[in-house]
Motif scaffolding. Structure first.
Motif, short mmCIF file in Angstrom:
data_model
loop_
_atom_site.label_atom_id
_atom_site.label_comp_id
_atom_site.label_asym_id
_atom_site.label_seq_id
_atom_site.Cartn_x
_atom_site.Cartn_y
_atom_site.Cartn_z
N ASN A 36 0.81 -1.22 0.00
CA ASN A 36 0.00 0.00 0.00
C ASN A 36 0.85 1.27 0.00
O ASN A 36 0.32 2.38 -0.12
N ASP A 37 2.18 1.12 0.11
CA ASP A 37 3.08 2.27 0.07
C ASP A 37 3.85 2.38 -1.24
O ASP A 37 4.80 3.15 -1.33
N VAL A 38 3.43 1.64 -2.28
CA VAL A 38 4.21 1.63 -3.52
C VAL A 38 4.00 2.88 -4.38
O VAL A 38 4.80 3.17 -5.26
N PHE A 39 2.93 3.63 -4.14
CA PHE A 39 2.66 4.82 -4.94
C PHE A 39 3.27 6.04 -4.26
O PHE A 39 3.00 6.32 -3.09
N ASP A 40 4.11 6.78 -4.99
CA ASP A 40 4.81 7.90 -4.36
C ASP A 40 3.87 9.08 -4.12
O ASP A 40 2.72 9.10 -4.57
N ASP A 41 4.37 10.08 -3.39
CA ASP A 41 3.53 11.22 -2.99
C ASP A 41 2.98 11.98 -4.18
O ASP A 41 1.86 12.49 -4.15
N GLU A 42 3.77 12.09 -5.24
CA GLU A 42 3.31 12.82 -6.42
C GLU A 42 2.10 12.13 -7.04
O GLU A 42 1.14 12.79 -7.47
N MET A 43 2.13 10.79 -7.09
CA MET A 43 0.99 10.05 -7.63
C MET A 43 -0.25 10.25 -6.76
O MET A 43 -1.35 10.48 -7.27
N LEU A 44 -0.08 10.18 -5.45
CA LEU A 44 -1.22 10.30 -4.54
C LEU A 44 -1.79 11.71 -4.51
O LEU A 44 -2.90 11.92 -4.02
N GLY A 45 -1.04 12.68 -5.04
CA GLY A 45 -1.55 14.04 -5.12
C GLY A 45 -2.04 14.40 -6.50
O GLY A 45 -2.43 15.54 -6.74
N GLY A 46 -2.03 13.44 -7.41
CA GLY A 46 -2.38 13.72 -8.80
C GLY A 46 -3.77 13.29 -9.18
O GLY A 46 -4.62 12.97 -8.35
N GLY A 47 -4.01 13.25 -10.49
CA GLY A 47 -5.33 13.00 -11.03
C GLY A 47 -5.85 11.60 -10.85
O GLY A 47 -7.04 11.36 -10.99
N TYR A 48 -4.97 10.64 -10.56
CA TYR A 48 -5.41 9.26 -10.39
C TYR A 48 -5.47 8.85 -8.92
O TYR A 48 -5.42 7.67 -8.60
N ARG A 49 -5.57 9.83 -8.06
CA ARG A 49 -5.57 9.57 -6.61
C ARG A 49 -6.60 8.51 -6.21
O ARG A 49 -6.29 7.59 -5.45
N LYS A 50 -7.82 8.62 -6.73
CA LYS A 50 -8.86 7.67 -6.33
C LYS A 50 -8.51 6.25 -6.76
O LYS A 50 -8.74 5.29 -6.02
N LYS A 51 -7.94 6.11 -7.95
CA LYS A 51 -7.53 4.78 -8.40
C LYS A 51 -6.50 4.18 -7.44
O LYS A 51 -6.58 3.00 -7.08
N TYR A 52 -5.53 5.00 -7.04
CA TYR A 52 -4.47 4.50 -6.17
C TYR A 52 -5.01 4.14 -4.79
O TYR A 52 -4.63 3.12 -4.21
N LEU A 53 -5.89 4.97 -4.25
CA LEU A 53 -6.46 4.68 -2.93
C LEU A 53 -7.27 3.40 -2.95
O LEU A 53 -7.20 2.58 -2.03
N ARG A 54 -8.02 3.21 -4.01
CA ARG A 54 -8.80 1.97 -4.13
C ARG A 54 -7.86 0.77 -4.20
O ARG A 54 -8.08 -0.25 -3.54
#
Length: 351
Positions: free
Chosen positions: A315-333
């Motif tokens: 659950n920590d594989v996505f970096d901060d830039e990804m989690l702050g970007g347009g695909y945030r919901k995809k990554y959280l899911r």
């Protein structure tokens, strides 16, 4: 030497499966966890009346397949049914049960009917050609599209054209959509984006709003279970010794391999696998690699295959830039799904 190095266990990275149009069509049914999804098994949150209202509207939509009664009987109810548009769009935030309701509607419809993700339908077009896919789907009572992709203009236009032809021939459509690029926030509603992107087809859709809290919110506060290398070897060796089909891959090797396989074929990569082992998990910094991992995890989750891993918690594989970007919901899911997969706690229903 590790089990990977000795070749004692197969690797997903060695699988490069092909998939035919007939196989794709046969797989267009709800995922196994929704095999028995019904409107009655959906549990609406009483704090959000729109959830119960969504169920009522979808039940009305499902009545369009019932035989018409003689004129004059139940005419008011029948007029409501006849006024329903041929398409419904389930407009809800993260984890409010959209996929459960989509599957419940699919179970209510008579055949032929199809249920799949946007990627699976575009893969069907790739395998059969546009005309071949339309011929296959024409005559179906219902087509359910989970996670209608809004981030590829070409595929969106192609799908809109195909759905237009099918609606014109009498097919009904039900859809949800993913988060479009630059749509920040996991609770954001996407109806306006969906209707704008499908343009000429939008007048055929009735939007069903589903408010609520993410039922998986408790999962994203935890962490994926990661083990030390020695424990990993013992765990997967024990599982393999029980007769389970266990694979073991270096994380970066698998990520690199996913780039060589179309996402529509990810389901074939994991076919017949009981347990997935991943070693050396690392943080990803390439967005395309991250999105491929999301698509892969979706297939693993649908197949309910547990994961054993070493390295950084998945659950920590996505970096901060990804989690702050347009695909945030995809990554959280995906994060909540990876937590569930490593903990062996698969939820009873989904989006």
């Amino acid at each position: 030497m590790t089990l990977e190095q000795t070749g004692a266990l197969p690797r997903l990275a060695d699988r490069s499966p092909q998939i035919t149009g007939a196989e794709i069509a046969a797989s267009l049914v709800p995922p196994s966890q929704f095999e028995h999804a019904t409107f009655e098994s959906y549990r609406p949150d009483h704090d959000y009346p729109s959830q119960a209202e969504a169920v009522a509207t979808l039940k009305l939509f499902a009545k369009t397949w019932e035989p018409q009664r003689p004129a004059g009987l139940f005419s008011r109810s029948r007029k409501k049914v006849e006024a329903m548009k041929p398409g419904v769009y389930l407009d809800g935030g993260f984890g409010v049960g959209k996929t459960h309701l989509l599957a419940a509607l699919w179970h209510e419809a008579p055949g032929p009917k199809y249920f799949g993700t946007f990627i699976e339908y575009t893969a069907l077009v790739g395998a059969l050609g546009y005309a071949g896919a339309v011929d296959l789907l024409r005559g179906s009572t219902l087509i359910c599209i989970d996670e209608f992709e809004l981030d590829d203009p070409g595929d969106t236009m192609m799908m809109t054209r195909m759905l237009g032809e099918l609606v014109a021939s009498g097919t009904r459509i039900a859809a949800t959509s993913n988060t479009p690029p630059n749509a920040l926030g996991e609770g954001r509603f996407a109806a306006s984006d969906f209707l704008r992107e499908i343009q000429s087809l939008s007048s055929n859709f009735q939007t069903i709003r589903i408010d609520g809290l993410d039922y998986r919110r408790r999962d994203t506060t935890g962490a994926a279970v990661t083990v030390e290398p020695d424990a990993y070897e013992r765990i997967i060796a024990t599982m393999a010794g029980r007769g389970e089909t266990v694979t073991s891959d270096d994380f970066q090797d698998l990520i690199a391999h996913l780039a060589t396989v179309h996402p529509s074929r990810y389901i074939k990569i994991i076919e017949g696998v009981d347990v997935i082992g991943l070693t050396g998990v690392e943080v990803l910094h390439d967005q395309m690699a991250a999105l491929r991992l999301v698509a892969f995890i979706d297939r693993v989750y649908d197949a309910e295959i547990p994961i054993v891993q070493t390295g950084v918690a998945l659950n920590d594989v996505f970096d901060d830039e990804m989690l702050g970007g347009g695909y945030r919901k995809k990554y959280l899911r995906s994060m909540s799904r990876m937590i569930a997969l490593t903990a062996g706690e698969l939820p009873p229903h989904d989006d």
